[in-house]
Structures are given as structure tokens and as C-alpha cells.
Write an enzyme that holds these catalytic residues in place. Structure first.
Site, mmCIF file in Angstrom:
data_model
loop_
_atom_site.group_PDB
_atom_site.id
_atom_site.type_symbol
_atom_site.label_atom_id
_atom_site.label_comp_id
_atom_site.label_asym_id
_atom_site.label_seq_id
_atom_site.Cartn_x
_atom_site.Cartn_y
_atom_site.Cartn_z
ATOM 1 N N SER A 20 34.353 42.907 41.616
ATOM 2 C CA SER A 20 35.422 43.912 41.614
ATOM 3 C C SER A 20 35.583 44.643 42.943
ATOM 4 O O SER A 20 35.870 45.839 42.973
ATOM 5 C CB SER A 20 35.220 44.913 40.459
ATOM 6 N N GLU B 194 25.903 39.139 43.166
ATOM 7 C CA GLU B 194 27.036 39.440 42.292
ATOM 8 C C GLU B 194 26.505 39.848 40.917
ATOM 9 O O GLU B 194 26.216 38.982 40.077
ATOM 10 C CB GLU B 194 27.930 38.211 42.133
ATOM 11 N N ASN C 110 36.760 33.673 46.602
ATOM 12 C CA ASN C 110 36.512 32.643 45.600
ATOM 13 C C ASN C 110 37.723 32.612 44.669
ATOM 14 O O ASN C 110 37.898 33.509 43.847
ATOM 15 C CB ASN C 110 35.225 32.993 44.830
ATOM 16 N N TRP C 111 38.543 31.584 44.832
ATOM 17 C CA TRP C 111 39.797 31.534 44.058
ATOM 18 C C TRP C 111 39.568 31.111 42.611
ATOM 19 O O TRP C 111 40.473 31.194 41.796
ATOM 20 C CB TRP C 111 40.779 30.566 44.721
ATOM 21 N N LYS C 112 38.376 30.636 42.296
ATOM 22 C CA LYS C 112 38.059 30.161 40.941
ATOM 23 C C LYS C 112 39.112 29.125 40.510
ATOM 24 O O LYS C 112 39.611 28.384 41.347
ATOM 25 C CB LYS C 112 37.930 31.343 39.973
ATOM 26 N N HIS D 224 27.186 30.299 41.334
ATOM 27 C CA HIS D 224 28.029 31.379 40.836
ATOM 28 C C HIS D 224 27.681 31.657 39.379
ATOM 29 O O HIS D 224 27.366 30.734 38.621
ATOM 30 C CB HIS D 224 29.509 31.018 40.983
ATOM 31 N N GLU E 87 29.422 32.190 36.885
ATOM 32 C CA GLU E 87 30.218 31.428 35.900
ATOM 33 C C GLU E 87 29.675 30.011 35.768
ATOM 34 O O GLU E 87 29.692 29.430 34.690
ATOM 35 C CB GLU E 87 31.697 31.446 36.321
ATOM 36 N N GLY F 65 34.994 40.687 37.631
ATOM 37 C CA GLY F 65 36.247 40.628 36.885
ATOM 38 C C GLY F 65 36.396 41.729 35.850
ATOM 39 O O GLY F 65 37.286 41.682 35.007
ATOM 40 N N GLY G 252 36.813 37.860 44.219
ATOM 41 C CA GLY G 252 37.498 37.032 43.228
ATOM 42 C C GLY G 252 38.968 37.403 43.149
ATOM 43 O O GLY G 252 39.780 37.000 43.982
ATOM 44 N N GLY G 253 39.330 38.194 42.146
ATOM 45 C CA GLY G 253 40.732 38.517 41.873
ATOM 46 C C GLY G 253 41.525 38.970 43.095
ATOM 47 O O GLY G 253 42.648 38.491 43.322
HETATM 48 P P1 13P Z 1 36.070 39.696 41.070
HETATM 49 O O1 13P Z 1 36.261 40.152 42.499
HETATM 50 O O2 13P Z 1 37.329 39.243 40.424
HETATM 51 O O3 13P Z 1 35.290 40.696 40.275
HETATM 52 O O4 13P Z 1 35.140 38.369 41.139
HETATM 53 C C1 13P Z 1 33.986 38.371 41.887
HETATM 54 C C2 13P Z 1 33.473 36.997 41.957
HETATM 55 O O5 13P Z 1 33.047 36.423 40.966
HETATM 56 C C3 13P Z 1 33.527 36.289 43.264
HETATM 57 O O6 13P Z 1 32.781 35.129 43.231
#
Ligand code: 13P
Length: 250
Positions: free
Chosen positions: A212, A166, A9-11, A94, A96, A172, A233-234
Site C-alpha cells: 500500500s 512486504e 509489480n503489475w501482477k 511474492h 501471492e 492491497g 502494486g496498485g
Molecule cells: P499494493 O501496493 O497494491 O499494496 O501491492 C504491494 C505488492 O504486493 C507489490 O508486490
């Protein structure tokens, strides 16, 4: 049979040139065949990403979509629009989207219906906040998110659903659920699915862990019986790290 899946997920990261760079770097990696790989760039880069990945097995997902088919919804994108640029997978729910954009379980239920009507695959996200876990409510919160967001679908539609647990406190933050905490929740989800549906559904659905996940912890987390992969994510923004996470299944 459920599949092992790693989705990135590149956000809100990567403009078009960074998208090409990251995908080119990913295509140069030696990625195991045993895992289905999905990347979710921002809306503006979906079509380009899809074209860049045509000669690979990697699928492209959107990070969100609107529940209505067309109309006066400024700034929104429909399922049909996504499909028209070759996108067949969508991330819904998600944390967010829930926390920052106020998406409720009821709204997500409507989005789920629209995605399924359009024959898309859904990566349905859910997970508790830190306060829920501290209060010991995490199983109830997760059950309610599933109950109100996705348990209304027909049994046969589960073929088009991937679940992604999640925990919000692990996203994050560098703080990961322990492999045992992930396994405990995934096992609870599978048990709940067999109660509400049946064992075909509970055994066949892939349940991803997100929060993470890094090259250093992926193997231990993915090694758990009920964890079928990750939503990253990251670490998905770096081709070497993302590949190391995918190849943690080898
Ligand atoms: P991180 O891997 O950066 O913690 O993010 C997880 C995430 O929200 C994937 O959708």
C-alpha cells in the site's frame, strides 16, 4: 553503495495495449535520475515492454520463473526464456506466489539458485502475515524466510539481490506499515545480514518496502534510514502515481 529502487509489480493486470499505454504514459513523465526504476508486467508483455523501454533506463522484470532449465512443466517459463527476451530481473517469493500457489522456502531457494546461475538479478520478497504480527512472531518469521530461501547463497551473489519486505497484511489492503514499523524490520534484516554474512553485504543490499505505498505516504516511508525504496502494486498501474512515488526520493 546501495541504490534507491522503485519497482512496479503489475501482477495479473494489463493486456498488451494497456501495457503500451502505461509505458507511453510513464515515458512522458519527468522521472528523477537518482532512482533505479523497474516494471514487472505479465509474461505475455515482457518482450514488448523491454523493446518499448530500450531508449530509457527503466528495467523490465518478470514476476516469477520456474527453477528447472527446460522440460515437461506445462505452463511454466524458464530463466533462459526470460533472458532470451532481454529480461534480466525476476521477482521471487511474492506472498501471492507463496499463499496462492504454494511456493515454499525450499522451492524458492531452488529458484534463487537458478536465477543466480543465469546471472539474473533477484527481487526476493518475504513478509509476515497479520497473525504473525499480532502474535509478535514477525521477526522470527522473516528471519526464517530469509534463512531458508536465500541465506545459502555466496557472499558475492548479494550484488545480484534486492530484498523486498512486504508484510502480507499491508498488501492491497490500504493498510500500510508505519514508517517506523518498516524501519524497525529493515534494520532487523540488515543486522541479521551482518551476523550471517558481514557488514559489506548488510550495508550494500537495497531493501525495499512493499504494501500500500502511495504518493501520499512514499516520502515518509522512503525517508527512513534502512528503507531503500519500494515494491509497488496498485499504484504502479497509474503512471502519475508511480512517478510521484519514484520522485518521493527527490
Ligand atoms: P499494493 O501496493 O497494491 O499494496 O501491492 C504491494 C505488492 O504486493 C507489490 O508486490
Amino acid at each position: 553503495m546501495r541504490r534507491n529502487i522503485v519497482a512496479g509489480n503489475w501482477k495479473m493486470n494489463c493486456d498488451i495495449s494497456q501495457t503500451y499505454q502505461l509505458l507511453d504514459a510513464l515515458k512522458e513523465q519527468d522521472i528523477t535520475d537518482d532512482v533505479s526504476v523497474i516494471v514487472a508486467p505479465p509474461f505475455t508483455n515482457l518482450q514488448s515492454a523491454n523493446q518499448a523501454l530500450l531508449d530509457t533506463e527503466i528495467l523490465v522484470a518478470a514476476q516469477n520463473m520456474h527453477q528447472e532449465a527446460t522440460g515437461a512443466y506445462t505452463g511454466e517459463v524458464s530463466a533462459a526464456m526470460l533472458k532470451s527476451v532481454g529480461v534480466e530481473v525476476v521477482i521471487l517469493g511474492h506472498s501471492e506466489r507463496r499463499a496462492i500457489f504454494g511456493e515454499t522456502n525450499a522451492l524458492l531457494a531452488a529458484k534463487v539458485n537458478t536465477a543466480l546461475e543465469n546471472e539474473m538479478t533477484i527481487i526476493f520478497c518475504f513478509g509476515e502475515e497479520l497473525s504473525d504480527r499480532k502474535a509478535g512472531n514477525h521477526f522470527d518469521v522473516v528471519r526464517q524466510q530469509l534463512q531458508e530461501g536465500i541465506f545459502h547463497i555466496e557472499k558475492e551473489n548479494w550484488n545480484n539481490v534486492i530484498l523486498a519486505y512486504e508484510p502480507v497484511w499491508a498488501i492491497g489492503t490500504g493498510e500500510t506499515a508505519t514508517p517506523d514499523q518498516a524501519q524497525e524490520m529493515h534494520h532487523f534484516i540488515r543486522n541479521t545480514l551482518s551476523e550471517v554474512f558481514d557488514t559489506d553485504v548488510s550495508q550494500d543490499v537495497s531493501i525495499l518496502y512493499g504494501g500500500s505505498v502511495k504518493p501520499g505516504n512514499a516520502k515518509e516511508i522512503f525517508g527512513k534510514e534502512d528503507v531503500d525504496g519500494g515494491l509497488i502494486g496498485g499504484a504502479a498501474l497509474n503512471a502519475t502515481d508511480f512517478t510521484a512515488i519514484i520522485n518521493a526520493f527527490e
